[in-house]
Design an enzyme around this catalytic site. Structure first.
Site, short mmCIF file in Angstrom:
data_model
loop_
_atom_site.label_atom_id
_atom_site.label_comp_id
_atom_site.label_asym_id
_atom_site.label_seq_id
_atom_site.Cartn_x
_atom_site.Cartn_y
_atom_site.Cartn_z
N HIS A 139 0.82 -1.23 0.00
CA HIS A 139 0.00 0.00 0.00
C HIS A 139 0.84 1.28 0.00
O HIS A 139 0.30 2.36 -0.22
CB HIS A 139 -0.91 0.04 1.23
CG HIS A 139 -1.98 -1.01 1.25
ND1 HIS A 139 -2.83 -1.23 0.19
CD2 HIS A 139 -2.35 -1.89 2.22
CE1 HIS A 139 -3.67 -2.22 0.51
NE2 HIS A 139 -3.39 -2.64 1.72
N HIS A 178 -6.60 -6.89 -0.03
CA HIS A 178 -6.69 -5.46 -0.33
C HIS A 178 -5.97 -5.15 -1.65
O HIS A 178 -5.07 -5.89 -2.06
CB HIS A 178 -6.05 -4.66 0.81
CG HIS A 178 -6.66 -4.95 2.16
ND1 HIS A 178 -6.08 -5.83 3.06
CD2 HIS A 178 -7.81 -4.51 2.73
CE1 HIS A 178 -6.85 -5.90 4.15
NE2 HIS A 178 -7.91 -5.12 3.97
ZN LIG Z 1 -4.25 -6.81 3.09
#
Ligand SMILES: [Zn+2]
Length: 366
Positions: A139, A178
């Site tokens: 991320h 994610h």
């Molecule tokens: Zn994750």
């Protein structure tokens, strides 16, 4: 040829502080641990040891990357800010990314661990490798940390490998629940790196990971997102791999496949709403190994990302490691029999629709 394993005790010392899951604890909820704490990682490694598999793996020693290496992707301001805060009392790397004293050095060692795994595979010391690094990386964006990630371990490691090895095309297959927004950003305009992410639709970050995000400029067509409906099970993931991931890899023909590997698509994860079990992760690993054997001499590297179920991550991790190493231990996953029987594990029509949409972008990969 053997399977490489990267780990360092300091990965467990990265301190995310006192929290209530992902929220700051205070007077509204009892303080406890941050969701991204060492437990799942420690238990994954410990199950490898107890099962006997760890002794069959080739240990690869991680070295910290330099600030110049990190700057291949990240801005100097971001690096400097983390370094300063880490030398004091810690802080937040950007969004939802708390860290304590010393996390700068640990983050350099995490990126270095991912690089060490790639380096060992490219040098032919091992056939494939897993880097159990922490903090995670996928991320982290160019100018800030996000979602528990300080530096983009996989992005930085690939960029460094490009400089130190004669390395052409690389593909990433991010199976964390994610979206791999940071890895996507790093290579969005790059046609030599195909970035693929399969994730729960608009989970985190809620504003990225859409199926329409296919790259820009020279990288147009070289980013694939497969946003899946919550509740997707093993059938949906296998279908997505069969119909999108594997065909994309076969079209692109990378020299190396790197997997940002999160086990938070697991059926008991507190932060995801998918239903993958250890058998599912084992099968996805088998599929990636098969295509890697076909197109790139089996060169496959996995770098650890998320996964927050302390009782399920170790079994999923062990299954992946057994598959990579081609060796079964006597350990049985008690979750497997239960999760296999959960309803809706098979591919459902609405999930098939999401996969079909993602498959439309395949023809743009040359
Ligand atoms: Zn994750």
């Amino acid at each position: 040829m053997s399977t490489g394993w990267v780990f360092h005790e300091l990965y467990l010392w990265h301190d995310t502080g006192t929290y209530a899951g992902v929220f700051q604890a205070g007077l509204t909820i009892e303080p406890g641990e941050h969701a991204e704490n060492p437990a799942t990682k420690r238990r994954f490694r410990n199950l490898l040891e107890v099962s006997g598999l760890l002794g069959q793996l080739t240990a690869i020693k991680p070295e910290p990357l330099s600030e110049a290496d990190i700057a291949l992707f990240h801005t100097g301001e971001h690096i400097e800010r983390i370094k300063t805060l880490s030398a004091e009392r810690g802080g937040d790397a950007g969004e939802l990314t708390p860290f304590g004293q010393g996390s700068f050095e640990i983050a350099l060692l995490a990126a270095g661990g991912t690089y060490a795994a790639i380096d060992a595979v490219l040098k032919g010391k091992v056939r494939n490798a897993y880097a159990l690094v922490r903090p995670p990386g996928h991320h982290a964006e160019r100018d800030k940390g996000r979602g528990f990630c300080i530096f983009g371990n996989v992005a930085v490691a690939i960029m460094k490998a490009r400089k130190t090895h004669k390395l052409g095309r690389v593909a990433t297959v991010d199976w964390d629940v994610h979206h791999g927004n940071g890895t996507q950003q790093a290579f969005y305009a790059d046609s030599t790196t195909l970035t693929i992410s399969i994730h729960q639709d608009r989970l985190f970050p809620v504003d990225s990971g859409m199926v329409e995000e296919n790259g820009e400029g020279a990288g147009e067509g070289y980013n694939l997102n497969i946003p899946m409906p919550p509740g997707s099970g093993v059938g949906a993931y296998i279908a997505a791999f069969e119909r999108v991931v594997v065909p994309a890899l076969k079209r692109f023909k990378p020299e190396l496949i790197v997997v940002p590997s999160g086990f938070d698509a697991g059926g008991t994860d507190p932060l995801g709403r998918m239903m993958i079990h250890s058998g599912g992760y084992r099968e996805l690993t088998r599929m990636l190994m098969e295509v890697a054997d076909d197109i790139c001499g089996g060169r496959l590297v996995l770098s650890h990302e998320g996964g927050y179920s302390a009782t399920n991550v170790p079994y999923c991790g062990l299954a992946v490691m057994e598959q990579l190493a081609g060796s079964r231990t006597a350990v049985e996953d008690p979750w497997l029999k239960i999760m296999e029987r959960w309803g809706w594990q098979d591919l459902q029509p609405h999930q098939e629709g999401a996969i079909d949409k993602a498959a439309l972008a395949l023809s743009r990969i040359k």
